[in-house]
Design a protein around this motif. Sequence first.
Motif, PDB file in Angstrom:
ATOM      1  N   LEU A  93     -95.951  74.284  -2.394  1.00 30.90           N
ATOM      2  CA  LEU A  93     -94.831  73.607  -3.030  1.00 30.90           C
ATOM      3  C   LEU A  93     -95.288  72.541  -4.020  1.00 30.90           C
ATOM      4  O   LEU A  93     -94.474  72.024  -4.795  1.00 30.90           O
ATOM      5  N   ALA A  94     -96.582  72.221  -4.008  1.00 33.75           N
ATOM      6  CA  ALA A  94     -97.085  71.132  -4.852  1.00 33.75           C
ATOM      7  C   ALA A  94     -96.847  71.382  -6.336  1.00 33.75           C
ATOM      8  O   ALA A  94     -96.716  70.446  -7.111  1.00 33.75           O
ATOM      9  N   GLY A  95     -96.779  72.637  -6.760  1.00 35.39           N
ATOM     10  CA  GLY A  95     -96.616  72.923  -8.184  1.00 35.39           C
ATOM     11  C   GLY A  95     -95.174  73.125  -8.613  1.00 35.39           C
ATOM     12  O   GLY A  95     -94.906  73.424  -9.782  1.00 35.39           O
ATOM     13  N   ASP A 100     -88.206  74.139 -12.384  1.00 38.25           N
ATOM     14  CA  ASP A 100     -88.230  75.390 -11.616  1.00 38.25           C
ATOM     15  C   ASP A 100     -86.956  75.551 -10.787  1.00 38.25           C
ATOM     16  O   ASP A 100     -86.374  76.648 -10.730  1.00 38.25           O
ATOM     17  N   THR A 101     -86.531  74.488 -10.116  1.00 38.43           N
ATOM     18  CA  THR A 101     -85.330  74.613  -9.289  1.00 38.43           C
ATOM     19  C   THR A 101     -84.091  74.805 -10.160  1.00 38.43           C
ATOM     20  O   THR A 101     -83.182  75.561  -9.791  1.00 38.43           O
ATOM     21  N   LEU A 230     -90.221  66.860  -7.710  1.00 37.63           N
ATOM     22  CA  LEU A 230     -88.764  66.884  -7.810  1.00 37.63           C
ATOM     23  C   LEU A 230     -88.194  65.466  -7.898  1.00 37.63           C
ATOM     24  O   LEU A 230     -87.126  65.259  -8.471  1.00 37.63           O
ATOM     25  N   THR A 231     -88.911  64.513  -7.333  1.00 35.92           N
ATOM     26  CA  THR A 231     -88.414  63.133  -7.358  1.00 35.92           C
ATOM     27  C   THR A 231     -88.799  62.404  -8.638  1.00 35.92           C
ATOM     28  O   THR A 231     -88.206  61.377  -8.955  1.00 35.92           O
ATOM     29  N   THR A 232     -89.775  62.910  -9.373  1.00 34.71           N
ATOM     30  CA  THR A 232     -90.258  62.204 -10.563  1.00 34.71           C
ATOM     31  C   THR A 232     -89.803  62.846 -11.867  1.00 34.71           C
ATOM     32  O   THR A 232     -89.950  62.248 -12.938  1.00 34.71           O
ATOM     33  N   GLY A 233     -89.249  64.069 -11.827  1.00 34.28           N
ATOM     34  CA  GLY A 233     -88.802  64.737 -13.038  1.00 34.28           C
ATOM     35  C   GLY A 233     -87.568  64.075 -13.629  1.00 34.28           C
ATOM     36  O   GLY A 233     -86.791  63.409 -12.933  1.00 34.28           O
TER      37      GLY A 233
END
Length: 303
Positions: A93-95, A100-101, A230-233
């Motif tokens: 999940l790191a990438g 993507d979501t 996901l938290t930094t995008g």
Amino acid sequence: MRELGRRAFLSTTALAAAGCTPPKATTADPVFVLVHGANGNAGSFAPVVAELTLAGHRALAVDLPGHGPRGHFPVSYQTPQDLAAFAAEPSPLAGITLADTIAHVTAVVRRAAALGPVVLVGHSLGGATITGVANQVPGLVARLVYLSAFCCVRLRSVLDCFLAPEAAGSLLPAIPGIGDPQASGVARTNWRSADPAFLAAAKAALAADYADSTFRAALNAMEPDESWALTTGDARGDPATWGRVPRTYLRCTRDRAIPLALQDRMIREADEATPRNRFDVRDLDAPHLGPEDPRELAELLAG
């Protein structure tokens, strides 16, 4: 699950005995698309989807990339656990990025929109994804529903929301994590811990006032890894696209993960960005995971 199947069987049997058939959906009826939050999966919404379906609505829950059947459950996470090995385990999940979501859910929305107007629901971290979908395809979304979810407009990212003064009361930081997310690329949590302190912290943050049995069932459905990216995008809604879509915010008034002060700030900043398309705000007397009885949320969505 057994009780849900029994209720579905009895409902169908009663309709048949009365000479009735369930109402058939038409292309004018909404299609509910539900997007889970951090460490969740489509199963998080299974009881709500069941209630919507039994009421004659069309609904589906989405597994985000790296979740559900593609979730990461290393052997070290199983019983008996090897926590040292679990902490060092690389994660696929790191990438995974917010882009993507968004792309994943946009593809689902394109298919669902062929069936009827899409009501796109996002819980918690899932709010960042549904905002991105509305940025991309506003014409395919009839309504956005944020269930105690992140809705960024002035604040750039979910992480920025957590760093805002309105988030100071969040109990999420009290839930112990494993490893350094900035080094591993994932926020990792041992949801299978039997440590009383861990269980107390998790319940206080996520599901205060739930029955212990319901809370443990929720924990057992959660996944250990969530992509830190996901938290930094950049999760901001674009007033020109996202801002055109009607939207509802479901405030969980007993939420100790995303405090009411932060929920209200996000609502206010969204309304200021699009004053002609303000949030329809509804209150739910519920903690972060939502109402313990799924019928309450299903009825609110259907209404």
